[in-house]
Motif scaffolding. Structure first.
Motif, PDB file in Angstrom:
ATOM      1  N   LEU A  79      -3.405   1.388  10.840  1.00 51.40           N
ATOM      2  CA  LEU A  79      -3.972   0.108  10.411  1.00 51.40           C
ATOM      3  C   LEU A  79      -3.972  -0.921  11.538  1.00 51.40           C
ATOM      4  O   LEU A  79      -4.923  -1.702  11.678  1.00 51.40           O
ATOM      5  N   ASP A  80      -2.926  -0.929  12.355  1.00 49.69           N
ATOM      6  CA  ASP A  80      -2.852  -1.886  13.465  1.00 49.69           C
ATOM      7  C   ASP A  80      -3.889  -1.601  14.540  1.00 49.69           C
ATOM      8  O   ASP A  80      -4.303  -2.518  15.262  1.00 49.69           O
ATOM      9  N   ALA A  81      -4.301  -0.316  14.659  1.00 52.33           N
ATOM     10  CA  ALA A  81      -5.223   0.060  15.723  1.00 52.33           C
ATOM     11  C   ALA A  81      -6.691  -0.113  15.338  1.00 52.33           C
ATOM     12  O   ALA A  81      -7.560  -0.176  16.205  1.00 52.33           O
ATOM     13  N   VAL A  84       0.830  -1.196   0.000  1.00 51.45           N
ATOM     14  CA  VAL A  84       0.000   0.000   0.000  1.00 51.45           C
ATOM     15  C   VAL A  84       0.865   1.247   0.000  1.00 51.45           C
ATOM     16  O   VAL A  84       2.024   1.229   0.408  1.00 51.45           O
ATOM     17  N   ASN A  85       0.292   2.314  -0.497  1.00 54.96           N
ATOM     18  CA  ASN A  85       0.915   3.625  -0.443  1.00 54.96           C
ATOM     19  C   ASN A  85       0.492   4.265   0.881  1.00 54.96           C
ATOM     20  O   ASN A  85      -0.683   4.556   1.071  1.00 54.96           O
ATOM     21  N   PRO A  86       1.414   4.482   1.824  1.00 55.09           N
ATOM     22  CA  PRO A  86       1.012   5.004   3.136  1.00 55.09           C
ATOM     23  C   PRO A  86       0.383   6.387   3.057  1.00 55.09           C
ATOM     24  O   PRO A  86      -0.517   6.706   3.843  1.00 55.09           O
ATOM     25  N   PHE A  87       0.829   7.207   2.113  1.00 50.00           N
ATOM     26  CA  PHE A  87       0.237   8.535   1.971  1.00 50.00           C
ATOM     27  C   PHE A  87      -1.228   8.433   1.530  1.00 50.00           C
ATOM     28  O   PHE A  87      -2.075   9.205   1.968  1.00 50.00           O
ATOM     29  N   LYS A  88      -1.514   7.447   0.659  1.00 53.04           N
ATOM     30  CA  LYS A  88      -2.892   7.251   0.200  1.00 53.04           C
ATOM     31  C   LYS A  88      -3.757   6.710   1.341  1.00 53.04           C
ATOM     32  O   LYS A  88      -4.926   7.100   1.489  1.00 53.04           O
ATOM     33  N   VAL A  89      -3.194   5.824   2.156  1.00 44.53           N
ATOM     34  CA  VAL A  89      -3.934   5.306   3.316  1.00 44.53           C
ATOM     35  C   VAL A  89      -4.307   6.450   4.255  1.00 44.53           C
ATOM     36  O   VAL A  89      -5.456   6.564   4.711  1.00 44.53           O
ATOM     37  N   ALA A 149      -9.550  -1.744   8.751  1.00 39.86           N
ATOM     38  CA  ALA A 149      -8.168  -1.717   8.266  1.00 39.86           C
ATOM     39  C   ALA A 149      -8.087  -2.269   6.847  1.00 39.86           C
ATOM     40  O   ALA A 149      -7.354  -1.739   5.999  1.00 39.86           O
ATOM     41  N   ALA A 150      -8.845  -3.331   6.577  1.00 44.75           N
ATOM     42  CA  ALA A 150      -8.839  -3.914   5.240  1.00 44.75           C
ATOM     43  C   ALA A 150      -9.372  -2.921   4.211  1.00 44.75           C
ATOM     44  O   ALA A 150      -8.852  -2.830   3.088  1.00 44.75           O
TER      45      ALA A 150
END
Length: 216
Positions: free
Chosen positions: A57-59, A3-8, A65-66
């Motif tokens: 995502l972990d939280a 995944v792109n973290p900025f997009k997330v 998260a999915a």
């Protein structure tokens, strides 16, 4: 899934009211710490974004998260991080939402924020009058619009009176927009009338706004 973290993070900003309700206070605090690192990091912004996205995502519950992973499932973007958007929201919007409780984000309110922040302002200092309007930008720095001051650090009394009526402590952006936008009452901005012997009219207009719920 890569995944792109900025997009997330941008996708989270676009639906922050939903995701905020799924995070417990401790997780929100840690996310804030990671976003503060991303905002101030002068080196590897990709690594800082990775840490923030991983914390988020972990939280979150697995299904939420999915969903965010699906939004961010793409090859890494090699351009400026600020250019990675989701529905008009970027990572800087999430920083403002989480770190500053700044609601002026996204494609609708972001331009209003920038318009108001383009007005002359001075840095906010501890001990400033609590009735003054204080705004913050995507850098998190707090600033005080200068139209509020009669001379030097002396605020106009009518500004303090009107800010109190408009509850600028709770909605500084709404109060700033009232002062700095053209009004059908005068065909000019209320701020332009300061020092013109129109204080009673300004107070009356603010009272009317609060009593009727409209700025007309």
């Amino acid at each position: 899934m890569r995944v792109n973290p900025f997009k997330v993070l941008a996708a989270c900003a676009a639906q922050w009211s939903r995701y905020r309700s799924l995070l417990d206070p401790a997780a929100t605090r840690v996310l804030g710490q990671r976003l503060a690192e991303l905002r101030t990091d002068g080196g590897d912004r990709d690594a800082a974004a990775d840490r923030a996205a991983r914390t988020l995502l972990d939280a979150l519950p697995p299904d939420a998260a999915a969903a965010l992973r699906e939004e961010g499932a793409q090859a890494r973007y090699s351009g400026p991080p600020s250019a990675v958007l989701h529905q008009g929201y970027g990572v800087q919007d999430l920083c403002m939402l989480v770190l500053d409780s700044n609601p002026m984000v996204g494609p609708v309110y972001g331009p209003v924020r920038e318009r108001l922040l383009s007005e002359p302002a001075a840095p906010w200092h501890e001990g400033s009058d609590p009735l003054l309007i204080v705004l913050s930008g995507d850098d998190g720095r707090r600033r005080v619009p200068l139209f509020q001051f009669e001379a030097g650090t002396m605020p106009w009394q009518v500004v303090l009176d009107v800010n109190s009526v408009l509850r600028a402590d709770l909605d500084p952006w709404g109060a700033a927009d009232w002062w700095l936008s053209d009004s059908t009452w005068w065909q000019s901005t209320p701020a332009s009338l300061l020092g013109q012997g129109r204080d009673a009219e300004l107070r009356g207009a603010a009272d009317a706004l609060v009593s009727t719920g409209t700025g007309e």
